[in-house]
Write an enzyme that holds these catalytic residues in place. Structure first.
Site, short mmCIF file in Angstrom:
data_model
loop_
_atom_site.label_atom_id
_atom_site.label_comp_id
_atom_site.label_asym_id
_atom_site.label_seq_id
_atom_site.Cartn_x
_atom_site.Cartn_y
_atom_site.Cartn_z
CE LYS A 76 17.02 49.23 39.67
NZ LYS A 76 18.27 50.23 39.84
CB SER A 151 20.52 50.71 36.73
OG SER A 151 20.26 51.18 37.65
CB SER A 175 19.82 54.06 38.98
OG SER A 175 20.92 53.46 38.01
#
Ligand code: GLN
Length: 488
Positions: A76, A151, A175
């Protein structure tokens, strides 16, 4: 099936058996990324040069360092990686080149992992759909008109599309677990403090935790063993020893007691999810688990408490983006004007909304009414779980109230977006570990996730339960149509 379509633990076994070389594996990973990322937009950038060098080094080693040696992994874009642009999905960090590796990145490199690139995410990890990324949304490999969740949407989509066997994400309110559920892979948020957050761009520091995605639970276990542990650079990281999580999967689940919280099967839950999770519970029962009804009465207040705590902490953490030290700097003649313009130009709408909410919640005269009150609710939520864990070893419930929603469906209604986190945020508020494991499909053939929640630092029990379920259910091997069409 081709090696690069296999779940992480089997990719690792194939490397160990020298059925495939790290270099060949990297090339097939890059090939699939090139073929599919135009449609999915899971990646923000590739680190091909570093990856090729790491794969070559892995190929040349006489002895493997461990199970992640030579395995392609992506991150990420919230993890600092030395010399590689790291944006957290925000315009304000465009061009930012971290001078160091996050501890988890360093650990992955030391474990021999081949880091192939940085993945898309909601700006500063604020969101549940990846639509808040300043660089455009990621799409769900099961239906390109739908979101992969957020997310960590890029991290989830990349694993589901078999671009890489494993990825790292962060989970502040869901997330990791929610996108894992929406794309049909496994995703774990460990206990607060289990994994170092040094070098991880902060959102809400009392909630943020690093975790992993893989198509199989054993893969998640391998990643967690590599990244967990104390770090002198993160005072909130625990000094407890790190178990060999993959080894503990063999212990089975007979006799474990699992609690089913009434509050997590109520109004707003998509009926097919209700059905699939209840069927999942029956599978665990048939594996020898004892199933008990429990109550977590304060969980319905979790969303309200979370959006006070998370926004308050975010408003403080994001104060550092002033145009002086990092990334974007607006043109201006006065200092104050420079700060204001930098922030006005650099942050997106959702981030600005949260900074305003958080600043308001912390302002003089309101602190007691909001932040302090939310902290009290948080204590009650934690106490509910403590009470439950006196009689059960884990809690089982849905991960998300709905399957993947359409892009654009909730962007104009922040509250509807926030409500998507209803089953995941209590876990962060209580600091507990949670995992989402695929447990079926709805009638549109969109994946459904089942969530298991554990006692503090008892990731082992969660992984054992999720693994036992996965072995029986067999959803880990299902390929999204997009990948299926691209050819086995
Ligand atoms: N969707 C939640 C939010 O927007 C959780 C995000 C997260 O876990 N980073 O805050």
């Amino acid at each position: 099936m081709k090696v690069d379509l296999l779940p992480l633990s089997r990719v690792s076994a194939a490397l160990a058996a020298r059925e495939v070389s790290p270099e060949a594996l990297l090339e097939s990973s890059l090939e699939r990324i090139r073929a599919l990322d135009g449609k999915l937009h899971a990646f923000l950038r590739l680190t091909e040069g570093e990856a090729r060098a790491a794969a070559k080094a892995a190929s040349q080693r006489r002895e493997r360092i461990g199970p992640l040696d030579g395995v392609p992994i992506a991150l990420k874009d919230i993890f600092c990686m030395e010399g590689v642009e790291t944006t957290a999905g925000s315009r304000i960090l465009k061009g930012y080149l971290p001078p160091y590796d996050a501890t988890v990145v360093r650990k992955l490199k030391q474990a021999g992992a081949v880091i192939v690139g940085k993945l898309n995410m909601d700006e500063f990890a604020m969101g549940s759909s990846t639509e808040n990324s300043a660089f455009g949304p990621t799409r769900n490999p099961w239906d390109l008109e739908r979101t992969p969740g957020g997310s960590s949407g890029g991290s989830a989509a990349a694993v589901a599309a078999r671009m890489v066997p494993g990825t790292l994400g962060t989970d502040t309110g869901g997330s990791i677990r929610q996108p894992a559920a929406l794309v049909g892979c496994a995703g774990m948020k460990p206990t607060y403090g289990r994994v170092s957050r040094f070098g991880v761009i902060a959102f809400a520091s009392s909630l943020d935790q690093v975790g992993a995605f893989a198509q199989d639970v054993r893969g998640v276990a391998l990643l967690l063993s590599a990244i967990a542990g104390h770090d002198p650079d993160d005072q909130t990281s625990s000094t407890r020893p790190v178990p060999d999580y993959a080894a503990s999967l063999a212990r089975g689940v007979r006799g474990l007691r699992i609690g089913v919280p009434a509050e997590y099967f109520g109004e707003g839950l998509q009926p097919e999810i209700d059905k699939a999770v209840r069927a999942g519970i029956e599978v665990l029962r048939s594996e020898g688990c004892e199933v008990k009804p429990i109550s977590l009465p304060n969980s319905p207040h979790a969303i309200a408490a979370y959006y006070i705590v998370a926004t308050a902490e975010a408003s403080s953490n994001l104060a550092r983006y002033d145009g002086v030290r990092y990334g974007h700097r607006a043109r201006a003649t006065q200092l104050l004007e420079m700060y204001e313009r930098t922030r006005a130009e650099g942050f997106g709408a959702e981030v600005k909304r949260r900074i305003m909410l958080g600043t308001y919640a912390l302002s003089a005269g309101y602190y007691d009414a909001y932040y302090l009150r939310a902290q009290k609710v948080r204590a009650l939520i934690r106490r509910d779980f403590d009470t439950a864990f006196a009689t059960v070893d884990a809690v089982v419930c849905p991960t998300s109230p709905t399957t993947a929603f359409r892009l654009g469906e909730k962007v104009d209604d922040p509250l509807a977006m926030y409500l998507n986190d209803i089953y995941t945020v209590p876990v962060n508020l209580a600091g507990l570990p949670g995992i989402s494991v695929p447990c079926g499909f709805d009638n549109k053939r969109l994946p459904i996730g089942m969530q298991l929640i554990g006692k503090p630092f008892d990731e082992e029990t969660l992984l054992r339960l999720a693994h036992a379920y996965e072995q029986r259910a067999g959803f880990a091997e299902q390929l999204p149509p997009l990948v299926e069409h691209a050819g086995r």
